[in-house]
Design an enzyme around this catalytic site. Sequence first.
Site, PDB file in Angstrom:
ATOM      1  N   GLN A 194     -58.811  44.935  24.467  1.00 12.58           N
ATOM      2  CA  GLN A 194     -57.461  45.173  23.699  1.00 12.58           C
ATOM      3  C   GLN A 194     -57.950  46.389  22.508  1.00 12.58           C
ATOM      4  O   GLN A 194     -57.269  47.229  22.480  1.00 12.58           O
ATOM      5  CB  GLN A 194     -57.394  43.913  22.698  1.00 12.58           C
ATOM      6  CG  GLN A 194     -56.107  43.915  22.305  1.00 12.58           C
ATOM      7  CD  GLN A 194     -54.995  43.749  23.354  1.00 12.58           C
ATOM      8  OE1 GLN A 194     -55.212  43.173  24.230  1.00 12.58           O
ATOM      9  NE2 GLN A 194     -54.021  44.584  23.062  1.00 12.58           N
ATOM     10  N   HIS A 222     -53.698  36.815  23.945  1.00 11.06           N
ATOM     11  CA  HIS A 222     -54.766  36.732  25.088  1.00 11.06           C
ATOM     12  C   HIS A 222     -55.926  36.639  24.660  1.00 11.06           C
ATOM     13  O   HIS A 222     -56.922  36.337  25.521  1.00 11.06           O
ATOM     14  CB  HIS A 222     -54.164  37.902  26.119  1.00 11.06           C
ATOM     15  CG  HIS A 222     -52.871  37.854  26.825  1.00 11.06           C
ATOM     16  ND1 HIS A 222     -52.799  36.878  27.910  1.00 11.06           N
ATOM     17  CD2 HIS A 222     -51.686  38.596  26.556  1.00 11.06           C
ATOM     18  CE1 HIS A 222     -51.488  36.960  28.144  1.00 11.06           C
ATOM     19  NE2 HIS A 222     -50.763  37.741  27.520  1.00 11.06           N
ATOM     20  N   ASP A 229     -49.588  34.728  30.982  1.00 15.48           N
ATOM     21  CA  ASP A 229     -48.602  35.323  31.567  1.00 15.48           C
ATOM     22  C   ASP A 229     -48.293  34.711  32.986  1.00 15.48           C
ATOM     23  O   ASP A 229     -49.243  34.806  33.569  1.00 15.48           O
ATOM     24  CB  ASP A 229     -48.843  36.669  31.587  1.00 15.48           C
ATOM     25  CG  ASP A 229     -48.855  37.389  30.203  1.00 15.48           C
ATOM     26  OD1 ASP A 229     -48.460  36.545  29.312  1.00 15.48           O
ATOM     27  OD2 ASP A 229     -49.193  38.472  30.151  1.00 15.48           O
ATOM     28  N   GLU A 275     -40.443  38.475  25.704  1.00 12.82           N
ATOM     29  CA  GLU A 275     -41.541  38.428  26.981  1.00 12.82           C
ATOM     30  C   GLU A 275     -41.038  36.877  27.668  1.00 12.82           C
ATOM     31  O   GLU A 275     -41.736  35.855  27.280  1.00 12.82           O
ATOM     32  CB  GLU A 275     -42.972  38.329  26.501  1.00 12.82           C
ATOM     33  CG  GLU A 275     -43.087  39.812  25.958  1.00 12.82           C
ATOM     34  CD  GLU A 275     -44.632  40.143  25.810  1.00 12.82           C
ATOM     35  OE1 GLU A 275     -45.499  39.383  26.169  1.00 12.82           O
ATOM     36  OE2 GLU A 275     -45.034  41.031  25.057  1.00 12.82           O
ATOM     37  N   TRP A 277     -42.583  35.830  30.388  1.00 12.04           N
ATOM     38  CA  TRP A 277     -43.507  35.467  31.100  1.00 12.04           C
ATOM     39  C   TRP A 277     -44.611  35.332  30.471  1.00 12.04           C
ATOM     40  O   TRP A 277     -45.601  34.441  30.846  1.00 12.04           O
ATOM     41  CB  TRP A 277     -44.058  36.762  31.990  1.00 12.04           C
ATOM     42  CG  TRP A 277     -44.239  37.845  31.136  1.00 12.04           C
ATOM     43  CD1 TRP A 277     -45.683  38.127  30.373  1.00 12.04           C
ATOM     44  CD2 TRP A 277     -43.385  38.914  30.463  1.00 12.04           C
ATOM     45  NE1 TRP A 277     -45.514  39.146  29.921  1.00 12.04           N
ATOM     46  CE2 TRP A 277     -44.234  40.024  29.864  1.00 12.04           C
ATOM     47  CE3 TRP A 277     -41.965  39.539  30.830  1.00 12.04           C
ATOM     48  CZ2 TRP A 277     -43.710  40.914  29.223  1.00 12.04           C
ATOM     49  CZ3 TRP A 277     -41.510  40.350  30.067  1.00 12.04           C
ATOM     50  CH2 TRP A 277     -42.368  41.186  29.328  1.00 12.04           C
ATOM     51  N   HIS A 278     -44.591  35.115  29.005  1.00 14.99           N
ATOM     52  CA  HIS A 278     -45.689  34.871  28.061  1.00 14.99           C
ATOM     53  C   HIS A 278     -45.452  33.379  27.687  1.00 14.99           C
ATOM     54  O   HIS A 278     -44.605  33.166  26.553  1.00 14.99           O
ATOM     55  CB  HIS A 278     -45.853  35.838  26.894  1.00 14.99           C
ATOM     56  CG  HIS A 278     -46.840  36.021  26.008  1.00 14.99           C
ATOM     57  ND1 HIS A 278     -47.907  36.695  26.103  1.00 14.99           N
ATOM     58  CD2 HIS A 278     -47.154  34.832  25.275  1.00 14.99           C
ATOM     59  CE1 HIS A 278     -49.097  36.052  25.248  1.00 14.99           C
ATOM     60  NE2 HIS A 278     -48.474  35.054  24.711  1.00 14.99           N
TER      61      HIS A 278
HETATM   62 ZN   LIG Z   1     -48.787  38.019  27.470  1.00 16.24          ZN
END
Ligand SMILES: [Zn+2]
Length: 307
Positions: A194, A222, A229, A275, A277-278
């Site tokens: 990150q 994450h 995800d 988001e 997907w998260h």
């Molecule tokens: Zn994510």
Amino acid sequence: MAKRKKRKINVFRLFILGLICVLLIFLLGFGIKKILFSSKETPIIKEEKYDEIVQAGFTIEEAKELASLSNYWPSRLERYAAYTKADTLEQRVMEVNCDMDLEPYAQTTIVEDDTDVTYLVNKFYALPDGYVPDDLVGLDVFACVQGQDYSCQDVDVIQLRKEVYDAYIKWCKAAEKENIEIRAIAGYRSYEYQKGLWDYNAQIHGQEYADSYYARPGQSEHNTGLAVDITFNGYNFNEIENYDGYEWILENAHKYGFILRYPEDKVDVTRYGYESWHFRYVGKDVATKIYENNWTLEEYYGAKEEA
Ligand SMILES: [Zn+2]
């Protein structure tokens, strides 16, 4: 002479009357004091609490309302006073508790304890430098395949914390029965990863750009190993909300301990774009509470008493 005597008597009467009045006032005052001090409710202390709120700029009515809210955090009194965007006091308290009065990254609280899987990581709460969860497990099933699934995380094996791994497998197995094939496309990401991502973008495009597209190191979910995800049935991860099956995923995630972390209608609370997907693991109980109240994780904490 008679007149003078009469006046003398009048003065004397007035004096006695005055004395009685003073005595009465004194007794009355003493009596009230006694009632106040002897009552177990200690209203004196309560009044002082209102005093502090009133001094911060609220009316006495507002002070009483504020003090009656179970999620009124005394340490944020000045911030409640300074924040005037909300329509009601109740909203104002919730929004300030969610740090909606601050600019992103305006202040950072470091989260030291990762044993409670519900902890908050966002633009105000960060993991310690170089944090690595000590119970990461490789995802051997229900994971994307490199080169086959769009945007599959570029790692040998996707990792999640053990408790999340177990819950995720159960969720995927239940989905399978509905003909929904969930695949993880990303899980744990390291602090260094990150940091590299953010630093690179800040260097090339500037800090503002980096902040709008990438979480700062230690402030990506994450990094916790508690976020995953996903995609399903081979769809592009950033389009899954458009397909049949997504509704089932949304309606059932909490039963396995997951919440949609960045909903479309909560961008102003999470400070992240939508988001679909998260998903974030917080455990069944908290996930259910968040789902039933239509909260974000920030609001779950914002509704609680001051920690
Ligand atoms: Zn994510």
